[in-house]
Design an enzyme around this catalytic site. Structure first.
Site, PDB file in Angstrom:
ATOM      1  N   GLU A 119       2.225 -11.565  -3.959  1.00  0.00           N
ATOM      2  CA  GLU A 119       2.253 -10.561  -2.885  1.00  0.00           C
ATOM      3  C   GLU A 119       2.403 -11.227  -1.517  1.00  0.00           C
ATOM      4  O   GLU A 119       1.730 -12.204  -1.224  1.00  0.00           O
ATOM      5  CB  GLU A 119       0.951  -9.748  -2.946  1.00  0.00           C
ATOM      6  CG  GLU A 119       0.956  -8.558  -1.981  1.00  0.00           C
ATOM      7  CD  GLU A 119      -0.328  -7.740  -2.038  1.00  0.00           C
ATOM      8  OE1 GLU A 119      -1.305  -8.171  -2.674  1.00  0.00           O
ATOM      9  OE2 GLU A 119      -0.351  -6.657  -1.423  1.00  0.00           O
ATOM     10  N   LYS A 195       4.600  -0.906  -1.603  1.00  0.00           N
ATOM     11  CA  LYS A 195       3.241  -0.768  -2.146  1.00  0.00           C
ATOM     12  C   LYS A 195       2.824   0.686  -2.090  1.00  0.00           C
ATOM     13  O   LYS A 195       2.778   1.301  -1.032  1.00  0.00           O
ATOM     14  CB  LYS A 195       2.299  -1.649  -1.327  1.00  0.00           C
ATOM     15  CG  LYS A 195       0.875  -1.728  -1.820  1.00  0.00           C
ATOM     16  CD  LYS A 195       0.142  -2.876  -1.096  1.00  0.00           C
ATOM     17  CE  LYS A 195      -1.278  -3.055  -1.585  1.00  0.00           C
ATOM     18  NZ  LYS A 195      -1.837  -4.343  -1.106  1.00  0.00           N
ATOM     19  N   CYS A 232      -0.199  -4.847  -6.156  1.00  0.00           N
ATOM     20  CA  CYS A 232      -1.634  -5.055  -5.897  1.00  0.00           C
ATOM     21  C   CYS A 232      -2.526  -3.861  -6.256  1.00  0.00           C
ATOM     22  O   CYS A 232      -2.638  -3.497  -7.414  1.00  0.00           O
ATOM     23  CB  CYS A 232      -1.825  -5.480  -4.442  1.00  0.00           C
ATOM     24  SG  CYS A 232      -3.451  -6.210  -4.128  1.00  0.00           S
TER      25      CYS A 232
END
Lengths: 368, 368
Positions: A119, A195, A232
């Site tokens: 990430e 994300k 994530c």
């Protein structure tokens, strides 16, 4: 023993349990055993010289009569930052390019077809500091930034699909996003996946920097399979994995940066549950405390098969490259075996969920 | 070592790992440590005499200023069958009543407020045989059957909520269901929750006997908290856990009967992921092969807290009673900490899922 010294769960079990017990423990924790992949000597030597862990595993699928095997190799890279966080920004980025570049070269020796970086891989994961500067300066255009150009070169040179999660700056509106850029093995930017869920927990309120992504559950059709990127914190939301799978993803990547005290007990398992896709989870390995001492990034990258079995994780403390061979036919085989999508009653859930999000929702509660 | 001889994962780790390593391994596998519950000597003695395992653990929550703690005790019972599967049916049922009755008495000594029995607890789990007879004869009325009456007596006698999963016969239509009957501590039948997802896998096509439940995601408001029952295979469907939670469940019980080769690697983890409720998973313990040799039922009952931490499991091979104390305030505390429901974007998922189940659904796939 502190959490920072603990090398890995697998290493610990391997060195202390007798063989018969180890086999039962591994079966319960990891499911069907993965095979060890024979990696070329030049790769093993290069990894050793360049001081990173190199591990290879394979997931077997049954041979079918009507479909050829679809064996591909996926690479996951975990690494710590290279220069101190107060070095000039461009130096920091270039040092990271150089480090990851030499790891990708080894991935190429291992025949990797799709590689995924961690990430916001070009920068320290500084999103718990709440300082805007200098961190937002690391943001780049997803389509035309230096890092994307660097990845396009890698993709073409090694005939490899590259997933490059960066801090994205959308120049037009001056908005910042946490974005995975997906680059085809031809070097073309296929698209991007932002994300989808943003944490607000402990030190991590990342909405200081970027908001919930607007790219939905996009799946990218590559030469080596249909892939998706669940960045994530999205791994804590089962619906997120599920919708990527509903859109046809065969492999879902989950590049993550997270610390031990917060999420480590959830980590070994989140990718293993039932979405009938391969899933790859990995975070940055960083044996040292981060610059503002917000905890230990615990590496431990691994890949889970659609049947919930998984390979051992990389080290909790070292840079590493995990190479995993998988036959994508396994997705349909497990689907045929377990029938999750057929027994899922999704039309009813769509109705229930539609009702549940309305302000006049009446929960179904029975009282005496 | 065969899977049938292996006592438990926790026991194995405890006996082989040095203290420092054990602490790290436990942290990664089980999260925040549960406390051991001090159980009364009379209960410990009775369990020992009656030859079943008795374990007690507690999940701590923070003290709040405006709400008193809501500490309750949950009991989970796992047991093998008592008489051979060819004994007269009523004898088999009565023997099981008697066995479970003596275990519930011990639960009462331990101050248990809500007890849950295993899936179709009054009979052998014969649903892989495909024989209708004699198994369907074990089916009883959920409202007026002998087993419900037996449980109502237990509930009143011990002031305990009883969850009694049975094979249900609905007399009116002569339909059979896999149903959990929920009985209030007053002895009243609060209602029932029918198995929501039915497996078609390996030996287990249970739709030979009963179809998908029609009771939706009902939650039962009891004196000790709001509870729901997600029976067996439903644990593989994240949406199922999720909808019970959306309807307000504070504890979700998952009585299951399943065998090692099929599902054991998924078992230790399925209840641990993010629905912000306590979850209790348990299966029947049966050290011996089942009557048609369809594998080892592996016990291993445990409770998971909303933060993903969990207590050690009961034995894989013995009858047992697990007593777990929990402060239900922890649900809201974890919800406030992680904000899963607030970051969940459920309205968008409702829309996406509604589209995804339509025949004209176009998956979101990007190609070069």
């Amino acid at each position: 023993m502190s959490a920072c010294e603990f090398e890995s769960l697998e290493e610990c079990l391997r060195s202390h349990l007798p063989a018969a017990e180890l086999s039962e423990v591994s079966r319960i924790l990891y499911g069907r055993e993965t095979t060890k992949l024979e990696l070329p000597a030049c790769a093993v030597d290069a990894a050793s010289e360049r001081d990173f862990e190199l591990k290879g595993y394979g997931f077997e699928a049954a041979l079918e009569q009507l479909r050829p095997a679809r064996r591909i190799r996926v690479g996951l890279i975990q690494h710590r930052i290279v220069l101190p966080t107060d070095a000039p920004i461009l130096d920091q980025i270039n040092a990271m390019h150089s480090r990851v570049g030499e790891m990708v070269e080894v991935a190429a020796m291992c025949g990797v077809n799709i590689i995924c970086f961690q990430e916001t891989w070009t920068m320290p994961f500084a999103f718990c500091t709440r300082e805007k500067e200098p961190w937002t300066e690391f943001a780049e255009s997803a389509e035309e930034g230096n890092t994307t150009r660097f990845c396009q070169e890698l993709a073409k040179k090694y005939n490899m699909v590259v997933i490059s999660p960066i801090l994205e700056r959308e120049e037009l509106h001056n908005t910042i996003w946490n974005t995975a850029v997906v680059i085809s093995n031809s070097g073309t930017v296929l698209g991007k996946s932002r994300k989808h869920h943003i944490p607000r927990i402990g030190d991590f309120n990342e909405s200081t920097y970027y908001m919930e992504g607007d790219t939905g559950h996009t799946v990218f059709q590559t030469q080596f399979g249909k892939i998706a990127v669940n960045i994530c914190y999205g791994r804590h939301h089962p619906l997120n994995w599920f919708m990527y799978s509903m859109n046809g993803a065969e492999i879902i990547f989950n590049p993550s940066a997270t610390v031990g005290a917060l999420s480590e007990p959830m980590w070994p398992i989140e990718a293993t549950l039932s979405s009938e896709s391969f899933k790859s989870e990995f975070t940055s390995g960083d044996g040292k405390k981060a610059h503002h001492d917000f905890g230990h990034f615990y590496g431990s990258s691994y890949v889970a098969a659609p049947d919930g079995s998984r390979c051992p994780g990389l080290s909790r403390t070292r840079d590493g490259l995990l190479v995993v061979e998988m036959d994508l036919n396994l997705n349909r085989q497990i689907s045929d075996k377990w029938s999750f999508k057929m027994t899922g009653r999704y039309a009813e859930y769509a109705e229930e969920l539609t009702k549940a999000v309305r302000h006049d929702f009446k929960p179904n509660i029975v009282k005496e």
